[in-house]
Design an enzyme around this catalytic site. Structure first.
Site, PDB file in Angstrom:
ATOM      1  N   CYS A  83     -84.997 -33.939  27.946  1.00  0.00           N
ATOM      2  CA  CYS A  83     -85.042 -35.401  28.032  1.00  0.00           C
ATOM      3  C   CYS A  83     -83.634 -36.000  27.948  1.00  0.00           C
ATOM      4  CB  CYS A  83     -85.991 -35.977  26.985  1.00  0.00           C
ATOM      5  SG  CYS A  83     -86.463 -37.698  27.327  1.00  0.00           S
ATOM      6  N   HIS A 194     -90.795 -33.194  28.452  1.00  0.00           N
ATOM      7  CA  HIS A 194     -90.800 -32.608  27.111  1.00  0.00           C
ATOM      8  C   HIS A 194     -91.692 -31.361  27.103  1.00  0.00           C
ATOM      9  CE1 HIS A 194     -88.823 -35.795  24.684  1.00  0.00           C
ATOM     10  NE2 HIS A 194     -89.244 -36.578  25.672  1.00  0.00           N
ATOM     11  N   GLU A 196     -92.180 -29.338  24.696  1.00  0.00           N
ATOM     12  CA  GLU A 196     -92.843 -29.228  23.398  1.00  0.00           C
ATOM     13  C   GLU A 196     -94.065 -30.141  23.295  1.00  0.00           C
ATOM     14  OE1 GLU A 196     -90.131 -32.760  22.747  1.00  0.00           O
ATOM     15  OE2 GLU A 196     -90.199 -30.953  23.996  1.00  0.00           O
TER      16      GLU A 196
END
Length: 216
Positions: A83, A194, A196
């Site tokens: 990001c 992202h 995650e």
């Protein structure tokens, strides 16, 4: 698996990133490094980030991470940016009236136009670009291993890297216009999305990163 340093320069909650790394590489030592000294000896560096680019760049530079990152890249250490961690590696950002970034990649970071429209031109799209979107894999890369082309990843951003005239793009997505979802050069791979927050597909990308030797 060795040591993985997540660079903590005061921008964003890093625990979700660290938890995801712990899940895909339980044998690794995952460190939230607030100083270059805490990152010493790391076999991999992860550069996350959320927020305004001016504050992110100031925090990154003030923490002393700029020379650490450039030395790691020169040494061949695998690096992943996520990001804003991707955007600070570009040349310049339009955010905050224009901010010079680290210039690791020579591309600019642009603001989504206020009149951003869908491909059909019939609907005004919201900014920020937030939610799940498909990523087209533009070229092969070890971090795409086991990930189906066109898989969805989670995005949250108001600024983007254009996906034009750029041989370093590894993945594209469409949000009214084509943008770089992932880029790679040598031992550096960066994503606008992202991983995650991208469920099993994102975890697979992170697992690919912790198994990556830094060669494309």
């Amino acid at each position: 698996m060795g040591k993985i340093a997540v660079l903590d320069y005061g921008m964003g909650n890093l625990h979700s990133v660290a938890s995801a790394l712990d899940k895909v590489a339980p044998e690794a030592e995952v460190v939230l490094a607030q100083t270059p000294q805490q990152a010493q000896g790391a076999e991999r560096l992860l550069v996350p980030g959320v927020g305004a680019i001016r504050d992110c760049m100031a925090g990154f530079v003030d923490a002393g991470f700029a020379p650490l990152l450039k030395d790691a890249i020169a040494a061949g250490t695998p690096v992943l940016g996520i990001c804003v961690g991707m955007q600070i590696m570009m040349r310049h950002s339009e955010e905050n009236n224009g901010i010079d970034c680290l210039d690791i990649f020579p591309q600019p970071v642009k603001f989504f136009a206020s009149d951003l429209l869908t491909v059909k031109g019939s609907e005004r799209l919201k900014v920020p670009h937030m939610g799940w979107n498909k990523v087209q894999q533009v070229r092969e890369h070890p971090l795409w291993e086991g990930i189906e082309n066109g898989s969805r990843f989670y995005f949250v951003h108001s600024y983007y890297v254009p996906a034009i005239n750029n041989d370093e793009i590894a993945g594209k997505t469409q949000y009214g216009l084509p943008l770089a979802a992932a880029m790679g050069r040598g031992n550096v791979f960066v994503t606008q999305f992202h991983p995650e927050k991208s469920a099993d597909t994102g975890l697979r990308l992170l697992k690919n990163f912790v198994n990556w030797n830094g060669r494309a």
